[in-house]
Design a protein around this motif. Structure first.
Motif, PDB file in Angstrom:
ATOM      1  N   LYS A 109       0.819  -1.213   0.000  1.00 18.62           N
ATOM      2  CA  LYS A 109       0.000   0.000   0.000  1.00 18.62           C
ATOM      3  C   LYS A 109       0.856   1.267   0.000  1.00 18.62           C
ATOM      4  O   LYS A 109       0.460   2.302  -0.549  1.00 18.62           O
ATOM      5  N   HIS A 110       2.071   1.188   0.609  1.00 18.73           N
ATOM      6  CA  HIS A 110       2.952   2.348   0.709  1.00 18.73           C
ATOM      7  C   HIS A 110       4.319   1.949   0.156  1.00 18.73           C
ATOM      8  O   HIS A 110       5.164   1.408   0.871  1.00 18.73           O
ATOM      9  N   GLU A 111       4.529   2.243  -1.118  1.00 18.48           N
ATOM     10  CA  GLU A 111       5.689   1.726  -1.863  1.00 18.48           C
ATOM     11  C   GLU A 111       7.027   2.094  -1.231  1.00 18.48           C
ATOM     12  O   GLU A 111       7.927   1.268  -1.146  1.00 18.48           O
ATOM     13  N   ASN A 112       7.209   3.317  -0.772  1.00 22.10           N
ATOM     14  CA  ASN A 112       8.509   3.776  -0.244  1.00 22.10           C
ATOM     15  C   ASN A 112       8.526   3.854   1.284  1.00 22.10           C
ATOM     16  O   ASN A 112       9.331   4.578   1.871  1.00 22.10           O
ATOM     17  N   ILE A 113       7.636   3.109   1.903  1.00 22.76           N
ATOM     18  CA  ILE A 113       7.472   3.229   3.347  1.00 22.76           C
ATOM     19  C   ILE A 113       8.747   2.894   4.139  1.00 22.76           C
ATOM     20  O   ILE A 113       9.075   3.555   5.117  1.00 22.76           O
ATOM     21  N   LEU A 114       9.520   1.894   3.691  1.00 22.71           N
ATOM     22  CA  LEU A 114      10.700   1.480   4.467  1.00 22.71           C
ATOM     23  C   LEU A 114      11.816   2.519   4.393  1.00 22.71           C
ATOM     24  O   LEU A 114      12.498   2.770   5.398  1.00 22.71           O
ATOM     25  N   ILE A 167      12.911 -11.565  14.886  1.00 20.13           N
ATOM     26  CA  ILE A 167      12.747 -10.468  13.934  1.00 20.13           C
ATOM     27  C   ILE A 167      13.901  -9.469  13.997  1.00 20.13           C
ATOM     28  O   ILE A 167      13.983  -8.580  13.166  1.00 20.13           O
ATOM     29  N   ASP A 168      14.805  -9.606  14.959  1.00 17.50           N
ATOM     30  CA  ASP A 168      15.917  -8.669  15.035  1.00 17.50           C
ATOM     31  C   ASP A 168      16.788  -8.792  13.791  1.00 17.50           C
ATOM     32  O   ASP A 168      17.160  -9.893  13.378  1.00 17.50           O
ATOM     33  N   ALA A 214      14.835  -1.012   9.271  1.00 19.68           N
ATOM     34  CA  ALA A 214      13.583  -0.287   9.494  1.00 19.68           C
ATOM     35  C   ALA A 214      12.409  -1.246   9.597  1.00 19.68           C
ATOM     36  O   ALA A 214      11.510  -1.074  10.432  1.00 19.68           O
ATOM     37  N   LEU A 215      12.402  -2.271   8.753  1.00 24.23           N
ATOM     38  CA  LEU A 215      11.331  -3.260   8.786  1.00 24.23           C
ATOM     39  C   LEU A 215      11.340  -3.997  10.128  1.00 24.23           C
ATOM     40  O   LEU A 215      10.289  -4.218  10.733  1.00 24.23           O
ATOM     41  N   ALA A 216      12.535  -4.372  10.598  1.00 24.38           N
ATOM     42  CA  ALA A 216      12.640  -5.067  11.877  1.00 24.38           C
ATOM     43  C   ALA A 216      12.111  -4.193  13.013  1.00 24.38           C
ATOM     44  O   ALA A 216      11.405  -4.664  13.915  1.00 24.38           O
ATOM     45  N   GLU A 217      12.448  -2.895  12.970  1.00 27.45           N
ATOM     46  CA  GLU A 217      11.968  -1.962  13.994  1.00 27.45           C
ATOM     47  C   GLU A 217      10.443  -1.836  13.941  1.00 27.45           C
ATOM     48  O   GLU A 217       9.776  -1.756  14.967  1.00 27.45           O
ATOM     49  N   LYS A 253       8.844  -5.027  15.383  1.00 27.99           N
ATOM     50  CA  LYS A 253       9.042  -5.023  16.840  1.00 27.99           C
ATOM     51  C   LYS A 253       8.039  -4.073  17.510  1.00 27.99           C
ATOM     52  O   LYS A 253       7.419  -4.407  18.529  1.00 27.99           O
ATOM     53  N   PHE A 254       7.886  -2.878  16.904  1.00 26.22           N
ATOM     54  CA  PHE A 254       6.943  -1.894  17.423  1.00 26.22           C
ATOM     55  C   PHE A 254       5.503  -2.395  17.316  1.00 26.22           C
ATOM     56  O   PHE A 254       4.690  -2.209  18.218  1.00 26.22           O
ATOM     57  N   LEU A 255       5.202  -3.043  16.189  1.00 31.32           N
ATOM     58  CA  LEU A 255       3.848  -3.551  15.954  1.00 31.32           C
ATOM     59  C   LEU A 255       3.462  -4.547  17.052  1.00 31.32           C
ATOM     60  O   LEU A 255       2.354  -4.504  17.592  1.00 31.32           O
ATOM     61  N   LYS A 256       4.356  -5.450  17.388  1.00 35.49           N
ATOM     62  CA  LYS A 256       4.072  -6.446  18.418  1.00 35.49           C
ATOM     63  C   LYS A 256       3.894  -5.787  19.785  1.00 35.49           C
ATOM     64  O   LYS A 256       3.002  -6.142  20.557  1.00 35.49           O
ATOM     65  N   LYS A 257       4.739  -4.798  20.063  1.00 35.41           N
ATOM     66  CA  LYS A 257       4.644  -4.099  21.344  1.00 35.41           C
ATOM     67  C   LYS A 257       3.337  -3.327  21.447  1.00 35.41           C
ATOM     68  O   LYS A 257       2.658  -3.363  22.481  1.00 35.41           O
TER      69      LYS A 257
END
Length: 904
Positions: A449-454, A482-483, A494-497, A500-504
């Motif tokens: 949905k967001h091509e340049n998001i990373l 996921i680290d 950035a994807l890993a971060e 990690k944030f999503l789970k938190k």
């Protein structure tokens, strides 16, 4: 002794010395050592290098035997007091092929073997040898030395129960008895008469000083030292006693024995321990010795060399060791790899002195805080489990609940939870499949949905690098797969971060927790507005993540015992309840002082050691889950731990050292003297010995071998001045002492540096003349040190002293910050604070009255330590007159050591 007896003893001993040396040389040549290497002189000069090159114990033993074949003969008496058997004692196992001598009732044993205790027994003692009872009738000590390709025995002492006879040389004795036809009794009477004359007393003095210079490290220990030396490997002792009693020598000789794999070196119980350790045929070869300073470390190398012990990284200061393991092994301190670690502050202490002096309350409070915190973690996990609905295995949750809510200790709970791990893992896997499916779907949806998001997220995260992190107590229980590895691209990181944030975020939403305002997570939430999953999806994911976290609270729990103390200590010192332990009110969260580091290390080391005694860990130590713990065991814990000058270390530091012993052995030996404690943090109370370890016992040795009787009297007078002293540590002289030595000398009203340097130079010239009265002998310069009150005076004194010593082709060298002991022919200049544990023939103590002014609380100990460094000569200067506080020392002083005015 008759002519025939002394003839037999002298001739046999010379023949045996030559025979053993030759056999040792043959063994070395057969094993590849060249003839040019195997010479007495080259061995003396290059002993350490040769020992390093020796590939096995046979070579090492042969090298020792070639240098010093035997050092003592013990003549045994039967029950009717008839001499019937002789035993020669060597430092290491004697070579094979000595059967010819046994036909003459002559035996050979290693000092390290159990029967080697013969060397330490007093004459008149009984011993069972070869299943028969004997008495030690006579002991003959000597120094074997090759002179012009012929062996001789020098500095001979013939000891019986009631007397001691000194002989310069066996060959000289034989020449006198045979060539000159002198009767042995007449010869000994003549020697005694000569010793009573002025020239004879001077000769005795010179002989004792010269022999002391070369034989300060005794080949054998006395009876008290020997009992300690022969204790089983799994013993714990702290040896207390005055300077010069051989405390350090006892430790080093004991180490040499426990490293020796020669047949008969170990007791039966020790052989079984070696088998349990998987070290059959290797000895207890993983060891450390701690020393307070680099100067003493350098000095001790010579003592290890004398025992034939090769040193690599085994000799270390505590500050270096603590920093290394805290930085490299345990991740407590910051490094380029561990950027979240703490920084150790040098020369500043955050802990109050009273809790360094007695750390028991400090330690127990932190331990209680850890216990409470770890229990809270378990209960938090249980709370999460109970909040979740629709669980598949209610019985498992109930078992977990019973364990966690019990009154047992955390360690006991961890032990019980380990038995449920397989069931817990199975339940986690089921929940993990559901949450991973949601995460994968949401990740794909975001990127599509967001091509340049990373790329955009990576730039945003870079802008947040200085923003405070939101502490997350549950982060330790997240799945860490996921680290991103450190070499990933910025987009991958950035994807890993994001994941990690999503789970938190999902977990917090489900548990109805909010993010800290203005934190990194709060800013990330704001930036991701409109790009996150729906509340329903977040709730669904949150339930799964929370449940997994709750279950993971009960997996690998035992790891928290060594992983958690560092982070918990940061919280501990923030608690108002514990502020009284610290001398600062506001902490830099990233900095830590030495006593704080010692506390954390002690907790972690003791916990690691305790874990390694747990049956469930012992059974599974080779499993993958325990590889980290196994690695910590192999890296941190040692077969043998020894500590020199133990009273210079704090109780926390000594406890850390003791905690570094292998739990199967607990082999810990330390030595020290409370009367010599110079550091403010050094252990002060004997009661703390039991706190360090309940099995740590005190042994005392008091017979001195370093100082002359006159200097010993002087040091007793200093002890009498002390407000507080360990009275049990007063020195005693050996049974036979045949010379009184020289009185210490004093120079008052010597304030000018030129006057001081000139006075010291005159005394050094007197020393050299005294030691070298016989021009036919090798000319020796005794070891000499000049002690100044602080580091700022070292270079000035060395420079000025060299100007005066130039006349005699000598020089003074500045030993700065205890980093070097200089060369053998140099006069060392050193600050008093670094001199602990060293010994010299001559010591000059500059500006005693200034020391009193600079250290009004410790000057007596400084004076005691300085005076006890001297074996035979002690010189003291004052800028004014001797202070009133030291006036009662005046009767012990002389003016100089001029040979014409010596007071015998």
């Amino acid at each position: 002794m008759s002519n025939q007896e002394i003839n037999i003893i002298a001739r046999q001993t010379l023949d045996i010395v030559s025979d053993i040396s030759l056999k040792a040389k043959n063994i070395l040549e057969q094993s590849g050592f060249s003839g040019s290497v195997i010479t007495a002189n080259s061995f003396t000069d290059n002993a350490f290098l040769i020992l390093e090159n020796a590939s096995n114990f046979v070579q090492k033993d042969s090298l020792e035997l070639f240098k010093e074949p035997v050092f003592m003969r013990v003549d045994l008496e039967d029950v009717d007091h008839n001499y019937c058997r002789s035993v020669y004692i060597s430092k290491v196992a004697p070579p094979t092929g000595l059967n010819d001598w046994r036909e003459k009732k002559i035996d050979f044993i290693s000092y390290r073997a159990p029967l080697g205790r013969l060397a330490a027994l007093n004459c008149g003692s009984d011993i069972v040898f070869g299943k028969q009872e004997y008495y030690v009738g006579r002991k003959i000590k000597f120094t074997p030395r090759m002179i012009e390709e012929v062996w001789d025995c020098l500095e001979v002492e013939v000891l019986t129960e009631n007397e001691k006879v000194n002989l310069d040389s066996f060959r000289q004795l034989l020449e006198s008895l045979e060539d000159k036809g002198i009767d042995v009794e007449a010869y000994l009477k003549q020697l005694h008469e000569q010793e009573q004359t002025l020239s004879g007393k001077l000769k005795t003095l010179t002989r004792n000083i010269r022999s002391g210079m070369s034989l300060r490290s005794q080949a054998a220990l006395d009876e008290y030292q020997d009992n300690i030396f022969r204790l089983p490997i799994n013993s714990q002792r702290i040896i207390l006693g005055p300077p010069g009693t051989g405390k350090t020598t006892t430790l080093i000789k004991r180490l040499g024995q426990k490293l020796d794999i020669s047949e008969g070196s170990f007791q039966e119980s020790e052989l079984q321990l070696l088998k349990n350790l998987g070290k059959d045929g290797k000895g207890f070869n993983d060891w450390l010795m701690f020393t307070p300073s680099d100067l003493l470390k350098e000095y001790l190398l010579k003592a290890f060399n004398y025992e034939g012990i090769a040193i690599k990284d085994n000799l270390i200061t505590w500050s270096d060791c603590a920093r290394n393991i805290a930085r490299k092994t345990l991740g407590i301190l910051k490094s380029p790899i561990n950027t979240s670690g703490l920084t150790l502050v040098q020369n500043e202490e955050f802990v109050k002195q009273e809790y360094i002096d007695d750390p028991r309350r400090f330690y127990s409070s932190f331990q209680n805080f850890i216990e409470l915190s770890l229990n809270t973690e378990l209960n938090n996990g249980l709370k999460i489990l109970k909040q979740a609905s629709g669980l598949n295995d209610e019985k498992l949750i109930e078992k977990i609940s019973v364990i966690i809510t019990s009154e047992n200790s955390v360690k006991s709970k961890y032990r019980q939870l380990f038995e449920l791990e397989n069931q817990i893992k199975k339940m986690i896997e089921g929940e993990k499949k559901i949450s991973e499916k949601i995460i994968q779907e949401e990740k794909n949806l975001l990127i599509n949905k967001h091509e340049n998001i990373l790329e955009e997220l990576a730039r945003f995260l870079e802008s947040l690098k200085n923003v405070e992190e939101d502490e997350d107590d549950e982060a330790d229980y997240d799945d860490d797969e996921i680290d991103a590895p450190v070499n990933h691209t910025q987009q991958a990181k950035a994807l890993a971060e994001y994941l990690k944030f999503l789970k938190k975020l999902a977990r917090n939403r489900y548990l109805k927790k909010t993010l800290k305002k203005n934190s990194k997570d709060a800013k990330l939430l704001e930036w991701l507005d409109g790009k996150l999953p729906s509340d329903e999806r977040l709730s669904q994911l949150g339930r799964g993540i929370a449940l997994q976290n709750g279950l993971r609270h009960n997996l690998n729990c035992w790891k928290r015992l060594y992983k958690k103390p560092t982070s918990l200590f940061k919280k501990f010192r923030k608690e108002e309840h514990y502020q009284h332990f610290f001398s600062v009110q506001k902490f830099d969260a990233k900095k830590i002082s030495q006593a704080e580091l010692d506390l954390i290390l002690l907790v972690i080391l003791r916990n690691i050691k305790d874990l390694l005694t747990e049956s469930y860990i012992i059974r599974n130590i080779d499993e993958i889950a325990f590889q980290e713990l196994k690695s910590l065991r192999d890296t941190l814990l040692k077969d043998q731990i020894m500590v020199d000058e133990a009273t210079d270390f704090s109780a926390l530091q000594l406890a850390c050292m003791q905690a570094m012993t292998n739990p199967l052995l607990n082999s810990f030996f330390a030595c020290g003297d409370f009367n010599q404690r110079l550091t403010s943090h050094g252990i002060k109370d004997l009661e703390l010995i039991e706190w360090i370890s309940q099995k740590l016992e005190i042994e005392r040795i008091n017979i001195i071998y370093r100082q002359s009787p006159k200097l010993n009297e002087f040091t007793h007078a200093i002890l009498d001045l002390m407000d507080e002293s360990d009275l049990a540590a007063r020195s005693e002289l050996p049974k036979f002492t045949d010379f009184a030595g020289l009185a210490p000398v004093i120079a008052e009203y010597h304030e000018d540096l030129n006057d001081i340097a000139h006075w010291i130079t005159l005394r050094i010239s007197e020393i050299e003349r005294l030691v070298n009265t016989n021009h036919a002998e090798e000319q020796l310069l005794p070891s000499i040190v000049v002690l100044v009150k602080d580091e700022a005076d070292v270079q000035h004194m060395a420079k000025k002293l060299t100007e005066y010593l130039d006349e005699f082709n000598l020089k003074a060298i500045a030993c700065l910050q205890g980093q070097s002991v200089g060369n053998a022919t140099d006069v060392r200049v050193c600050s008093i604070e670094y001199i602990k544990g060293l010994e010299f023939e001559a010591v000059f103590f500059v500006g005693v009255d200034q020391l009193l002014q600079q250290h009004p609380d410790l000057y007596q100990k400084f004076l005691y330590v300085g005076a006890t460094r001297a074996a035979n000569y002690l010189g003291v200067t004052c800028t004014d007159e001797l202070p009133t506080a030291l006036e009662q020392l005046r009767p012990y002083f002389g003016k100089n050591w001029d040979m014409e005015n010596l007071d015998f």
